[in-house]
Design a protein around this motif. Structure first.
Motif, PDB file in Angstrom:
ATOM      1  N   LEU A 115       0.815  -1.098   0.032  1.00  0.00           N
ATOM      2  CA  LEU A 115       0.053  -0.122  -0.145  1.00  0.00           C
ATOM      3  C   LEU A 115       0.927   1.329  -0.006  1.00  0.00           C
ATOM      4  O   LEU A 115       1.727   1.417   0.982  1.00  0.00           O
ATOM      5  CB  LEU A 115      -1.015  -0.034   1.335  1.00  0.00           C
ATOM      6  N   LEU A 116       0.865   2.018  -0.976  1.00  0.00           N
ATOM      7  CA  LEU A 116       1.598   3.228  -1.043  1.00  0.00           C
ATOM      8  C   LEU A 116       0.630   4.421  -0.145  1.00  0.00           C
ATOM      9  O   LEU A 116      -0.286   4.192  -0.022  1.00  0.00           O
ATOM     10  CB  LEU A 116       1.709   3.811  -2.543  1.00  0.00           C
ATOM     11  N   ARG A 117       1.547   5.043   0.372  1.00  0.00           N
ATOM     12  CA  ARG A 117       0.837   6.087   1.375  1.00  0.00           C
ATOM     13  C   ARG A 117      -0.116   7.192   0.990  1.00  0.00           C
ATOM     14  O   ARG A 117      -1.096   7.423   1.445  1.00  0.00           O
ATOM     15  CB  ARG A 117       2.118   6.708   1.990  1.00  0.00           C
ATOM     16  N   GLU A 165      -5.351   8.243   5.953  1.00  0.00           N
ATOM     17  CA  GLU A 165      -4.294   7.099   5.862  1.00  0.00           C
ATOM     18  C   GLU A 165      -4.561   5.910   4.877  1.00  0.00           C
ATOM     19  O   GLU A 165      -5.641   5.859   4.522  1.00  0.00           O
ATOM     20  CB  GLU A 165      -3.923   6.610   7.243  1.00  0.00           C
ATOM     21  N   ALA A 166      -3.524   5.070   4.559  1.00  0.00           N
ATOM     22  CA  ALA A 166      -3.593   4.113   3.649  1.00  0.00           C
ATOM     23  C   ALA A 166      -4.351   2.848   4.447  1.00  0.00           C
ATOM     24  O   ALA A 166      -4.014   2.577   5.629  1.00  0.00           O
ATOM     25  CB  ALA A 166      -2.494   3.697   2.918  1.00  0.00           C
ATOM     26  N   GLY A 167      -5.142   1.955   3.667  1.00  0.00           N
ATOM     27  CA  GLY A 167      -5.688   0.846   4.088  1.00  0.00           C
ATOM     28  C   GLY A 167      -6.603  -0.058   3.286  1.00  0.00           C
ATOM     29  O   GLY A 167      -6.500   0.469   2.135  1.00  0.00           O
ATOM     30  N   ILE A 168      -6.960  -0.907   3.497  1.00  0.00           N
ATOM     31  CA  ILE A 168      -8.123  -1.864   3.024  1.00  0.00           C
ATOM     32  C   ILE A 168      -9.426  -1.464   3.518  1.00  0.00           C
ATOM     33  O   ILE A 168      -9.584  -1.893   4.777  1.00  0.00           O
ATOM     34  CB  ILE A 168      -7.430  -3.152   2.703  1.00  0.00           C
ATOM     35  N   ILE A 169     -10.208  -1.511   2.791  1.00  0.00           N
ATOM     36  CA  ILE A 169     -11.745  -1.409   3.404  1.00  0.00           C
ATOM     37  C   ILE A 169     -12.578  -2.106   2.550  1.00  0.00           C
ATOM     38  O   ILE A 169     -12.610  -2.354   1.131  1.00  0.00           O
ATOM     39  CB  ILE A 169     -12.301   0.202   2.926  1.00  0.00           C
ATOM     40  N   HIS A 170     -13.413  -2.914   3.360  1.00  0.00           N
ATOM     41  CA  HIS A 170     -13.937  -4.080   2.777  1.00  0.00           C
ATOM     42  C   HIS A 170     -15.274  -3.529   2.171  1.00  0.00           C
ATOM     43  O   HIS A 170     -15.705  -2.508   2.684  1.00  0.00           O
ATOM     44  CB  HIS A 170     -14.362  -4.963   4.057  1.00  0.00           C
ATOM     45  N   ALA A 171     -16.051  -4.570   1.608  1.00  0.00           N
ATOM     46  CA  ALA A 171     -17.116  -3.882   0.974  1.00  0.00           C
ATOM     47  C   ALA A 171     -18.283  -3.663   2.069  1.00  0.00           C
ATOM     48  O   ALA A 171     -19.007  -2.941   1.757  1.00  0.00           O
ATOM     49  CB  ALA A 171     -17.610  -5.097  -0.071  1.00  0.00           C
ATOM     50  N   ARG A 172     -18.191  -4.535   3.054  1.00  0.00           N
ATOM     51  CA  ARG A 172     -19.160  -4.473   4.128  1.00  0.00           C
ATOM     52  C   ARG A 172     -19.133  -2.957   4.914  1.00  0.00           C
ATOM     53  O   ARG A 172     -20.008  -2.365   5.337  1.00  0.00           O
ATOM     54  CB  ARG A 172     -18.918  -5.428   5.399  1.00  0.00           C
ATOM     55  N   HIS A 173     -17.659  -2.228   4.848  1.00  0.00           N
ATOM     56  CA  HIS A 173     -17.512  -1.110   5.752  1.00  0.00           C
ATOM     57  C   HIS A 173     -18.235  -0.111   4.843  1.00  0.00           C
ATOM     58  O   HIS A 173     -18.849   0.841   5.201  1.00  0.00           O
ATOM     59  CB  HIS A 173     -16.125  -0.733   5.877  1.00  0.00           C
ATOM     60  N   ILE A 174     -17.974  -0.381   3.521  1.00  0.00           N
ATOM     61  CA  ILE A 174     -18.539   0.733   2.436  1.00  0.00           C
ATOM     62  C   ILE A 174     -19.906   0.751   2.366  1.00  0.00           C
ATOM     63  O   ILE A 174     -20.657   1.884   2.388  1.00  0.00           O
ATOM     64  CB  ILE A 174     -17.931   0.242   0.948  1.00  0.00           C
ATOM     65  N   LEU A 203     -15.697   3.288   9.206  1.00  0.00           N
ATOM     66  CA  LEU A 203     -14.511   2.733   8.041  1.00  0.00           C
ATOM     67  C   LEU A 203     -13.166   2.758   9.280  1.00  0.00           C
ATOM     68  O   LEU A 203     -13.301   3.187  10.249  1.00  0.00           O
ATOM     69  CB  LEU A 203     -14.088   4.028   7.217  1.00  0.00           C
ATOM     70  N   PRO A 204     -12.534   1.748   8.597  1.00  0.00           N
ATOM     71  CA  PRO A 204     -11.404   1.400   9.612  1.00  0.00           C
ATOM     72  C   PRO A 204     -10.317   2.245   9.343  1.00  0.00           C
ATOM     73  O   PRO A 204      -9.103   1.802  10.290  1.00  0.00           O
ATOM     74  CB  PRO A 204     -11.156  -0.096   8.920  1.00  0.00           C
ATOM     75  N   ILE A 205     -10.422   3.168   8.742  1.00  0.00           N
ATOM     76  CA  ILE A 205      -9.108   4.200   8.684  1.00  0.00           C
ATOM     77  C   ILE A 205      -9.584   5.494   9.149  1.00  0.00           C
ATOM     78  O   ILE A 205     -10.949   5.908   8.993  1.00  0.00           O
ATOM     79  CB  ILE A 205      -8.719   4.337   7.187  1.00  0.00           C
TER      80      ILE A 205
END
Length: 135
Positions: free
Chosen positions: A18-20, A39-48, A127-129
């Protein structure tokens, strides 16, 4: 219904790095107020989906919401308490790689700006970020 691709070429992909920071999709294109990732991260479809539902409830479905990210990365996971080896796990869910500065949601058509800010703040907590509201 959660977001996911209709067709995909490969069932499993590698994680990658993951680039910043993001400089391409960091401006508003459709709405007049937006929610941006800090910040960078992975967002799941459930979060969206949870975030979208929270925003649309707060604005009482009056305005228009644009989702600027799409979960196109298959994320696999192995069952808990399984031994090492035996290959990569099965497809668990879909996610989206997000860099810092990427616009996640945009809003338009909400008359009261305080309601729009409150809605995006509520959506950002799902969201997790870390997120930021901007104009």
């Amino acid at each position: 219904m959660f977001l996911q691709p209709k067709k995909f070429k490969y069932k499993k992909v590698r994680k990658g790095k993951l680039l910043r920071l993001e400089f391409k999709s960091n401006k508003l294109k459709f709405g007049n107020i937006g929610l941006k990732a800090e910040e960078a991260g992975i967002i799941h479809a459930r979060h969206i989906e949870a975030s979208r539902q929270a925003i649309s409830r707060k604005i009482k479905r009056k305005g228009k919401i644009w989702i600027r990210i799409f979960p196109d990365i298959p994320i696999s996971s192995k069952p808990t308490e399984s031994r090492m080896g035996k290959g990569k796990g099965a497809l668990s869910h879909w996610g989206s790689r997000v860099r810092g500065g990427t616009v996640l949601f945009e809003l338009c058509g909400v008359k009261d700006s305080n309601v729009a800010i409150e809605a995006l703040k509520t959506g950002g907590t799902k969201l997790p970020i870390k997120t930021q509201i901007f104009y």
